[in-house]
Design an enzyme around this catalytic site. Structure first.
Site, PDB file in Angstrom:
ATOM      1  CB  SER A  85      -0.921   0.009   1.227  1.00  0.00           C
ATOM      2  OG  SER A  85      -1.663   1.205   1.270  1.00  0.00           O
ATOM      3  CG  ASP A  86       1.041   5.775  -1.933  1.00  0.00           C
ATOM      4  OD1 ASP A  86       2.224   5.950  -1.600  1.00  0.00           O
ATOM      5  OD2 ASP A  86       0.283   6.696  -2.266  1.00  0.00           O
ATOM      6  CE  LYS A  87       3.729   8.828   4.202  1.00  0.00           C
ATOM      7  NZ  LYS A  87       2.867  10.046   4.262  1.00  0.00           N
TER       8      LYS A  87
END
Length: 882
Positions: free
Chosen positions: A317-319
């Site tokens: 997941s991207d932050k």
């Protein structure tokens, strides 16, 4: 190829002749558009399957032996399946086109010694580009002059805070993008200041061009369902070929069969075992899953991706914008006396300040509002912000504290503004307060602390304790916060305020800790993933300390967990693949990661046996999305590039919706497996019926046309209806399927053998008995076909659950199946009375007594299936106890 700086005329820019020559040499500054596949091409691809080859051969042979009805039926099946597949696959891929849209328009350049506007496509290496606030950078630039220049590069790096640019910096081209502060990159946006830069790369040679090239490549990975279906297809096709050869050998050994009879028996065997109804049932199951996912805020761009989330074992997941809200927020404030105040609400959403004796915080809030150039207005039911995100965060903080921004600014008249510049590292405002000019300052803690001689302790002003303040600073910085210090002092002459000379003798008011806050539902969603056996890793371009702080809050790591950085990955790659795997596989937090490295991280987890989903919202996420088994984009905050590269789009940007998607994906796969199990057991029963008939020296028990009718019409309605089955419950309480697990796993094989053997043996017994009673062959096949239809009814109902008893399932929870079962039976009974159709199928009405006997025989299958389910439930209970 990039033009060497020594050949550039920086002061005057290129001449028009030089620009034209370089345009011919380097080409236009645009990204290639991806060629979309045509409908005919997609349609032709539908015939590239072993099942299709076998059915096509069967049609040709049927024509050769003058079995025209059989050939027509088979050809109709081929065309129907191809049409369904074409509709399923026709999805235009526009990733490169979306990237191209980021570099359209005009740019301000210096040519022939004068500033002029040119089409961005005509920008060439060596051009001197003039940038100002609001401009989109047209190419990759080496900055030659900057004045308080900042650029939003979140689309490339994932870092939410604008990057301050400095032409005097000597950052290496090999440094992470976020650290190359002497360069601006194509597609980024100037948020503040001015600057000039020399074009070093255009089109595909830019950073965004590299991403465009990767995104436009043919996808390497496949959705899990397609992998399993293809494997299943080849397994069944191989089994059918072996069965046909075995049947031919058996018929030759038995003797007494003419060549034509042997050919038709082989065709019948192929038709009976090929699951012709699978494409239609598969499409319906995926379409239902798509509709159900849409109600959970998950939009499916590619039909086969419906099941992909349910199969995934790992989420990268991207932050920024995915796990966090992508809005800088003051999370806490710390005063010199160690009083700590926290806030609720993220970004510009409502909230409040929590803490004791909040009056002591008032002076800090006021200074944050006055030393500020941004605006925050309430309009149309929403707060509208305009300006630098740091300044906006201070205005929101003041509103949460309860201050009126307009009244405060009117009451404390501004006399002079000293704007923020990177060289200064602070901004200040001189305001009139009680007829006295007061300088309000905010900036970097190091700068403000060095200029402070006193600090505010309640109502008292005392000499500053620098060691104490430095300790506060170190504690907060270690938690990943971005820190801003605030101070003030009275002045004698406001008109003479100077940014450098007057920054002394300040009264230190305190520190504010800013962060891009975690989405409220993200921690719970990650915990649900963990319970469901799905691992989650955070991959961001942010600072390692910030990444660790966010990861700790989300429960992905603790304060001692290692954070893998882009620099560490580069060093590991130099050592070889084993070093990369040892570095990446144990980690769950990745920071300062560039797009190519994110793709490498995904690839490493996939090679380790994981089915990987990648979530994100920026251009920097697109290549990894394409590489992964499933790409998931954020619908609200996501760029067009991310959305076009993704298989699924989360419309509400909530990570929790991904968990709902996982659940729905598992439901879809369970239903698809039920359909495949149903079709395969039916095919196996027909296969067994044929072999037993040949072994007994009996003629063909069912014709090819009858088998097609049985598979596509009578049973086909029930196959499709079974795909509407709702969830059984507990889908997220068990781990995901092993990525290497085939559709034909132990339970499916058991079901096929038990149910298929029961149906095949009983059907052969009825067929043999009918012939032994001197019933003619045509009526015997008619009775056998009727029994197979009844078996299909019972089998479809029993297949609603792999372990639950049919009598424990609400009969109308799947209204489509409740209608399809009697509908299929009635359709077959009706076909017996329709002239023409009954002749093609060679069927005729049967007596009520015969029908009653066949119903009783068919119910034996239900007894056998209920017994098998009881055994499975007992086995599962023993496994849980162990």
């Amino acid at each position: 190829m990039n033009e060497p700086l020594s050949r550039l005329t920086v002061d005057m820019g290129l001449t028009s002749e030089e620009a034209q020559q370089r345009l011919l040499e380097y080409g236009r500054n645009r990204l290639p558009e991806q060629k979309l596949p045509g409908v005919l091409g997609i349609f032709a691809r539908q015939f590239l399957s072993p099942f299709i080859y076998m059915l096509a051969v069967a049609a040709i042979i049927s024509l050769a032996v003058n079995q025209v009805p059989s050939a027509v039926f088979i050809i109709a099946v081929l065309l129907l399946n191809a049409s369904i597949g074409t509709v399923q696959e026709y999805s235009a891929q526009k990733s490169a086109a979306a990237l191209k849209g980021l570099v359209q328009g005009q740019a301000h350049v210096l040519r022939d010694g004068r500033a002029q506007m040119v089409n961005i496509e005509e920008i060439v290496p060596g051009d001197l580009v003039i940038l100002s606030s609001g401009d989109r950078v047209p190419a990759d630039l080496d900055m030659v002059w900057t004045d308080d220049l900042s650029a939003d590069e979140s689309m490339l790096t994932g870092e939410s805070i604008a990057v301050v640019k400095d032409a005097a910096s000597a950052a290496s081209p090999d440094a992470p993008l976020a650290e190359q502060i002497n360069r601006c990159f194509a597609g980024s946006v100037i948020t503040r200041g001015r600057g000039q830069g020399v074009v070093k790369a255009t089109a595909l040679n830019t950073q965004i061009g590299t991403i465009a090239e990767r995104v436009s490549r043919r996808r390497v990975s496949e959705p899990p369902l397609m992998i399993r279906i293809r494997r299943f297809t080849y397994q069944v096709a191989g089994a059918i070929m072996i069965a046909i050869i075995a049947l031919a050998a058996l018929m030759a050994w038995r003797g007494g069969y003419e060549a034509t009879a042997m050919v038709m028996m082989g065709i019948g065997l192929a038709v009976s075992t090929i699951p012709e109804g699978l494409p239609a049932a598969l499409t319906v199951a995926l379409a239902i899953g798509m509709r159900r996912m849409a109600s959970e805020n998950v939009i499916i761009r590619k039909l086969v991706a419906v099941e992909a989330l349910g199969s995934c074992t790992f989420i990268c997941s991207d932050k920024t914008g995915t796990l966090t809200v992508n809005e800088l927020t003051i999370h806490r404030a710390v005063l010199p006396n160690d009083k700590v105040y926290t806030t609720t609400g993220a970004g510009i959403s409502p909230g409040e300040v929590n803490g004791e004796e909040k009056g002591a915080l008032r002076e800090l809030c006021i200074t944050g509002v006055l030393a500020n150039e941004s605006e925050l207005d309430y309009s149309g039911g929403d707060w509208i912000a305009d300006g630098d995100i740091v300044d906006v965060a201070f205005l929101v903080f003041a509103k949460k504290f309860g201050l009126s921004l307009n009244e405060l600014r009117q009451e404390k008249q501004r006399l002079k503004m000293i704007p923020y510049e990177s060289e200064r590292a602070f901004s200040a405002s001189v305001n009139r307060e009680a007829d006295k000019p007061v300088m309000n300052v905010k900036g970097s803690p190091e700068k403000i602390l060095a200029a402070s001689t006193h600090m505010q302790l309640g109502d008292d002003v005392v000499p500053i304790d620098q060691a104490h303040i430095e300790q506060q600073f170190e504690n907060l910085a270690g938690q990943g916060y971005r820190l801003i210090a605030l101070a003030r002092r009275e002045m004698a002459e406001p008109d003479t305020a100077d940014a450098n000379e007057d920054l002394h003798g300040l009264i230190f008011l305190g520190l504010v800790a800013m962060i891009d806050p975690v989405r409220p539902e993200a921690s719970e969603a990650i915990e649900k993933c963990r319970r469901g056996g799905v691992a989650v890793a955070m991959v961001t371009g942010d600072h390692p300390a910030t990444a660790r702080a966010i990861g700790t809050e989300l429960g992905l790591c603790d304060e001692t967990s290692p954070v893998v950085t882009g620099q560490m990955i580069r060093q590991a790659r130099e050592k070889g693949g084993d070093a990369v795997r040892e570095l990446i596989l144990p980690a769950r937090i990745f920071a300062r990661i560039e797009p190519v490295q994110k793709e490498l991280i995904v690839e490493t987890f996939m090679k380790d046996g994981h089915f990987v989903a990648v979530t994100g919202d920026g251009v920097n996420d697109a290549p990894a999305m394409r590489r992964a088994n499933a790409g998931v984009a954020m619908g609200k905050s996501g760029t067009d590039v991310a959305k076009e590269a993704a298989d699924l789009i989360i419309t509400d940007d909530h990570f929790n919706s991904i968990v709902s998607g996982i659940e729905q994906g598992r439901i879809v796969y369970n239903n698809i497996r039920k359909v495949i199990s149903l079709l395969t057991a039916t095919g196996f029963s027909a296969l067994l019926l044929f072999f037993l008939s040949v072994m007994a020296g009996l003629p063909m028990p069912l014709t090819a046309v009858q088998l097609l009718w049985l598979n596509l019409v009578a049973n086909g309605l029930q196959d499709v209806a079974l795909a509407f089955e709702p969830k059984e419950g507990g889908e997220l309480d068990s781990p995901p399927r092993n990525p290497s697990e085939p559709i034909f796993e132990r339970h499916v094989i058991e079901h096929v053998l038990i149910a298929g053997t029961t149906m095949g043996v009983l059907a052969f017994s009825v067929y043999w008995y009918a012939l032994s009673q001197d019933i003619d062959h045509e009526m015997a096949t008619n009775i056998t076909l009727m029994l197979m239809v009844l078996f299909g009814n019972v089998h479809a109902l029993s297949s609603r659950s792999e372990t639950r008893s049919l009598f424990q399932i609400p009969p109308f929870s799947n209204v489509f199946l409740a209608a399809a079962v009697p509908g299929a039976l009635c359709l077959h009974l009706l076909s017996m009375h329709i002239p023409g159709l009954s002749d093609i199928l060679t069927i005729q009405p049967i007596s009520v007594s015969t029908f009653g006997i066949l119903v009783a025989v068919a119910l034996i299958l239900l007894v056998v299936e209920e017994g098998h389910k009881a055994i499975l439930r007992s086995r599962n209970q023993r496994a849980k106890k162990q």
